[in-house]
Scaffold this motif. Structure first.
Motif, PDB file in Angstrom:
ATOM      1  N   LEU A 182       0.818  -1.213   0.000  1.00  0.00           N
ATOM      2  CA  LEU A 182       0.000   0.000   0.000  1.00  0.00           C
ATOM      3  C   LEU A 182       0.857   1.270   0.000  1.00  0.00           C
ATOM      4  CD1 LEU A 182      -2.858  -0.983   2.484  1.00  0.00           C
ATOM      5  CD2 LEU A 182      -3.055  -0.663   0.026  1.00  0.00           C
ATOM      6  N   ASP A 213      -7.066   3.280  -3.584  1.00  0.00           N
ATOM      7  CA  ASP A 213      -8.371   2.757  -3.180  1.00  0.00           C
ATOM      8  C   ASP A 213      -8.652   1.446  -3.908  1.00  0.00           C
ATOM      9  OD1 ASP A 213      -8.249   5.356  -2.208  1.00  0.00           O
ATOM     10  OD2 ASP A 213     -10.397   5.697  -2.444  1.00  0.00           O
ATOM     11  N   ALA A 253      -6.446  -1.488  -2.401  1.00  0.00           N
ATOM     12  CA  ALA A 253      -6.618  -1.941  -1.018  1.00  0.00           C
ATOM     13  C   ALA A 253      -7.379  -3.270  -0.911  1.00  0.00           C
ATOM     14  CB  ALA A 253      -7.293  -0.860  -0.186  1.00  0.00           C
ATOM     15  N   ALA A 282      -5.035   1.250   5.308  1.00  0.00           N
ATOM     16  CA  ALA A 282      -5.687   1.930   4.190  1.00  0.00           C
ATOM     17  C   ALA A 282      -6.466   3.161   4.659  1.00  0.00           C
ATOM     18  CB  ALA A 282      -6.618   0.949   3.480  1.00  0.00           C
ATOM     19  N   VAL A 328      -7.876   6.046   2.207  1.00  0.00           N
ATOM     20  CA  VAL A 328      -8.712   5.264   1.300  1.00  0.00           C
ATOM     21  C   VAL A 328     -10.178   5.411   1.718  1.00  0.00           C
ATOM     22  CG1 VAL A 328      -9.255   2.935   0.487  1.00  0.00           C
ATOM     23  CG2 VAL A 328      -6.875   3.632   0.802  1.00  0.00           C
TER      24      VAL A 328
END
Length: 287
Positions: A71, A93, A96, A160, A165
């Motif tokens: 990530l 996004d 993830a 995330a 995200v």
């Protein structure tokens, strides 16, 4: 004069319990019968597997490093260069849910090593002589792998969220995420145990596991959409259960278009077939 007949002796209504009801200790509890047997045994095996985490949590900590790097490094970099079309969704996004599925798969795909270790330690032989069905033994281990993967998924979701995200926090959608993670992990752990029943040694299983994890990952929609893949890779992606797990996670967490009915049907079917295959080879592993 004749004596009156003696009144018949009546037995006491109370059972002949010893002092303090100690005889209850000598009577085994009534065994479960019917449909309750299999779920009870699966739950028991799952709890036994999860008890191992109390003694060594290092695996959970070390395995959290790799998804964090995906990530932080891969996600942030490709978000900046915008090289992969994701339909207007920021790439980090989009990535993830794929990393959640990847980290769950990487935990489950080496689960067969544990069952080989249990064989070598004599534990598996003792389990097989119990009345527990083999399918319950495998299913318990498979769903324990799913619970471990859930812990990993929580770590990825937290990272995330810290990176910004935009994910849903709808409880029903999160419940769907839990189901998708557990089913996917159950399949991949059963795949690992099936391979263990074929190769029979840890070294061979480790080599095969390392050989198939990255192809499974890259031949899915975890990193990029299926539409941009070459034709032959699209075909592989459509028979890869990881693609359906990622599609479900992406649709639930991000609200993108997903085929949830198809995704869950494939995941359930794959988990059932995996349990059946691993159960059929369990006896060969214990020889």
């Amino acid at each position: 004069m004749s004596e009156a007949p003696a009144a018949p002796r009546t037995e006491s209504a109370e059972p002949a319990t010893g002092p303090g009801g100690l005889d209850l200790l000598l009577v085994p509890p009534r065994a479960r019968t019917g449909w309750r047997v299999l779920p009870a045994r699966v739950l028991a095996m799952c709890v036994v597997e999860l008890q191992k985490l109390r003694h060594d949590r290092t695996e959970l900590y070390t395995r959290a490093v790799q998804p964090a790097l995906w990530l932080l490094v891969f996600g942030e970099t490709f978000t900046r260069i915008k090289a992969i079309p994701t339909g207007g969704v920021p790439y980090i996004d989009y990535l993830a849910p794929g990393i959640i599925a990847q980290s769950a798969m990487f935990i489950a795909i080496f689960y067969g090593i544990m069952i080989i270790w249990e064989r070598d330690a004599g534990i598996l032989t003792k389990l097989l002589v119990t009345p527990t069905p083999r399918s319950a033994l495998i299913a318990g281990k498979a769903f324990a792998a799913g619970v471990k993967a859930l812990i990993q998924a929580v770590v990825v979701i937290v990272i995330a969220a810290l990176l910004g995200v935009a994910m849903t926090w709808n409880p029903l959608r999160l419940l769907g995420v839990v189901v998708a993670v557990v089913l996917g992990s159950a399949f991949f752990s059963c795949l690992s145990m099936t391979i263990a029943g074929i190769v029979l040694t840890r070294d061979r299983l480790m080599g095969i596991g390392q050989a198939i994890t990255m192809p499974l990952f890259f031949a899915s929609n975890a990193l990029y959409p299926v539409a941009i893949m070459p034709g032959w890779l699209q075909t592989v992606s459509r028979i890869n259960p990881l693609s359906y797990q990622v599609d479900a996670l992406r649709g639930l967490l991000l609200g993108t278009h997903a085929h949830l009915a198809l995704d869950y049907t494939v995941l359930v079917g794959a988990a059932v077939l995996g349990i059946a295959a691993a159960s059929s080879l369990l006896g060969r592993l214990a020889r």
